[in-house]
Design an enzyme around this catalytic site. Structure first.
Site, mmCIF file in Angstrom:
data_model
loop_
_atom_site.group_PDB
_atom_site.id
_atom_site.type_symbol
_atom_site.label_atom_id
_atom_site.label_comp_id
_atom_site.label_asym_id
_atom_site.label_seq_id
_atom_site.Cartn_x
_atom_site.Cartn_y
_atom_site.Cartn_z
ATOM 1 N N ARG A 104 0.864 -1.196 0.039
ATOM 2 C CA ARG A 104 -0.082 -0.225 0.120
ATOM 3 C C ARG A 104 0.783 1.285 -0.029
ATOM 4 O O ARG A 104 1.751 1.470 0.871
ATOM 5 C CB ARG A 104 -0.685 0.044 1.346
ATOM 6 C CG ARG A 104 -2.135 -0.607 1.298
ATOM 7 C CD ARG A 104 -2.979 -0.370 2.171
ATOM 8 N NE ARG A 104 -2.623 0.257 3.458
ATOM 9 C CZ ARG A 104 -3.377 0.507 4.420
ATOM 10 N NH1 ARG A 104 -4.649 0.479 4.316
ATOM 11 N NH2 ARG A 104 -3.004 1.030 5.552
ATOM 12 N N THR A 108 -1.210 7.498 -0.507
ATOM 13 C CA THR A 108 -2.497 7.300 -1.310
ATOM 14 C C THR A 108 -3.284 6.163 -0.743
ATOM 15 O O THR A 108 -4.550 5.941 -1.200
ATOM 16 C CB THR A 108 -2.165 7.074 -2.935
ATOM 17 O OG1 THR A 108 -1.570 5.812 -2.846
ATOM 18 C CG2 THR A 108 -1.627 8.067 -3.595
ATOM 19 N N ASP A 200 0.322 -3.139 12.233
ATOM 20 C CA ASP A 200 0.979 -3.546 10.742
ATOM 21 C C ASP A 200 1.210 -5.056 10.669
ATOM 22 O O ASP A 200 2.125 -5.700 11.536
ATOM 23 C CB ASP A 200 2.018 -2.518 10.488
ATOM 24 C CG ASP A 200 2.324 -2.842 9.065
ATOM 25 O OD1 ASP A 200 2.529 -1.841 8.274
ATOM 26 O OD2 ASP A 200 2.770 -4.074 8.616
ATOM 27 N N ASP A 203 4.706 -6.051 9.584
ATOM 28 C CA ASP A 203 5.754 -5.359 10.373
ATOM 29 C C ASP A 203 5.747 -6.562 11.707
ATOM 30 O O ASP A 203 6.753 -7.046 12.128
ATOM 31 C CB ASP A 203 5.708 -4.184 11.121
ATOM 32 C CG ASP A 203 6.193 -3.261 10.103
ATOM 33 O OD1 ASP A 203 6.726 -3.569 8.781
ATOM 34 O OD2 ASP A 203 5.615 -1.889 10.091
HETATM 35 C C1 PRP Z 1 -1.191 -4.526 4.472
HETATM 36 C C2 PRP Z 1 -1.919 -5.980 4.484
HETATM 37 C C3 PRP Z 1 -2.893 -5.944 3.291
HETATM 38 C C4 PRP Z 1 -2.917 -4.510 3.049
HETATM 39 C C5 PRP Z 1 -4.288 -4.116 3.496
HETATM 40 O O1 PRP Z 1 -0.038 -4.954 3.658
HETATM 41 O O2 PRP Z 1 -1.236 -7.275 4.720
HETATM 42 O O3 PRP Z 1 -1.980 -6.430 1.965
HETATM 43 O O4 PRP Z 1 -2.359 -3.674 3.853
HETATM 44 O O5 PRP Z 1 -4.637 -2.895 3.278
HETATM 45 P P1 PRP Z 1 -5.788 -2.543 2.312
HETATM 46 O O6 PRP Z 1 -6.953 -3.283 2.343
HETATM 47 O O7 PRP Z 1 -5.966 -1.186 2.415
HETATM 48 O O8 PRP Z 1 -5.214 -2.402 0.742
HETATM 49 P P2 PRP Z 1 0.938 -3.627 3.235
HETATM 50 O O9 PRP Z 1 0.498 -2.849 2.121
HETATM 51 O O10 PRP Z 1 1.237 -3.191 4.620
HETATM 52 O O11 PRP Z 1 2.226 -4.517 2.683
HETATM 53 P P3 PRP Z 1 3.405 -5.652 3.373
HETATM 54 O O12 PRP Z 1 2.431 -6.724 3.582
HETATM 55 O O13 PRP Z 1 4.219 -5.774 2.544
HETATM 56 O O14 PRP Z 1 3.810 -4.833 4.668
HETATM 57 N N1 URA Z 2 -2.416 -3.244 6.805
HETATM 58 C C1 URA Z 2 -2.251 -3.477 8.267
HETATM 59 O O1 URA Z 2 -1.127 -4.364 8.134
HETATM 60 N N2 URA Z 2 -2.910 -3.301 9.121
HETATM 61 C C2 URA Z 2 -3.948 -2.441 8.862
HETATM 62 O O2 URA Z 2 -4.449 -2.177 9.938
HETATM 63 C C3 URA Z 2 -4.452 -1.992 7.894
HETATM 64 C C4 URA Z 2 -3.703 -2.252 6.823
#
Ligand code: PRP
Ligand code: URA
Length: 209
Positions: A104, A108, A200, A203
């Site tokens: 994400r 944005t 997160d 993380d």
């Molecule tokens: C997180 C999570 C989803 C997304 C959800 O990933 O694991 O993939 O956010 O958010 P959304 O419904 O608003 O799209 P992130 O983008 O943090 O990436 P990562 O798993 O690489 O940390």
């Molecule tokens: N992605 C995450 O990992 N946590 C949230 O709460 C939203 C998006």
């Protein structure tokens, strides 16, 4: 229209509480996500079709059931979806695993795709797309678009925690995709995080910040 299933099994709810808890460290977080993924896989596979075959037990010949449907593909959305894969494979060990990498954009909140690798027999499989979080819904919608563009059909989406906003958008974008969640939370905050959520997911799973 897509159906939404919230798994209220006590074991899932109990483990989810400790997944949410901020004191829970990486090792325990990972183990709990793995365990909940197994429990959810047990529930999500309830409607798998069966066929009767004849077998010999040590005592007599009998008819008994085996799975008869299409083979399964599991698609974790990178990164955090990876944490759910092994838990599902414990119950469906022959499933193939494809990967869709999305992050994400922090400003944005729109998903940015950076990697796609799917099983070669994509048209022959039923799919479970997995990600611990369904927040705005952007990542799930984009991952499923990506899978459908490459021939994926019969798709289910499974996550630990969802925000109502994400569920609505995903249902609208993919009315053919049923959604399986362990908890439907209250809302998104101004940064697009699920409240109360778990923070997160990537993380916490990988110990990054
Ligand atoms: C997180 C999570 C989803 C997304 C959800 O990933 O694991 O993939 O956010 O958010 P959304 O419904 O608003 O799209 P992130 O983008 O943090 O990436 P990562 O798993 O690489 O940390
Ligand atoms: N992605 C995450 O990992 N946590 C949230 O709460 C939203 C998006």
């Amino acid at each position: 229209m897509a159906k939404v299933y919230v798994f209220d099994h006590p074991l899932i709810q109990h483990k989810l509480t400790y997944i949410r808890e901020k004191q829970t460290g990486t090792k325990e977080f990972r183990e709990l996500v793995d365990e909940v993924a197994t429990l959810m896989a047990f529930e999500i596979t309830r409607d798998m079709p069966l066929e009767e075959i004849e077998i010999d037990t040590p005592v007599s010949r009998t008819k008994s059931n085996v799975l008869s449907g299409k083979k399964i593909g599991i698609i974790p959305i990178l990164r955090a979806g990876i944490g759910m894969v092994d838990g599902i494979l414990k119950l469906i060990p022959a499933a193939k695993v494809g990967h869709i990498g999305l992050y994400r954009d922090p400003k944005t909140l729109k998903p940015v795709e950076y990697y796609v690798k799917l099983p070669s027999d994509v048209e022959e499989r039923d799919f479970i797309v997995v990600d611990p979080m369904l927040a705005t819904g952007g990542s799930a919608i984009e991952a499923i678009n990506s899978l459908k563009t490459r021939g994926g059909k019969n798709i289910k989406f499974m996550c630990l925690i969802a925000a109502p906003e994400g569920v609505e958008l995903l249902k609208e974008a993919h009315p053919d995709v049923d959604i399986y969640i362990a908890a439907l939370d209250e809302k998104l905050n101004e940064k697009g995080y699920i409240v109360p959520g778990l923070g997160d997911a990537g993380d916490r799973l990988f110990g990054t910040k």
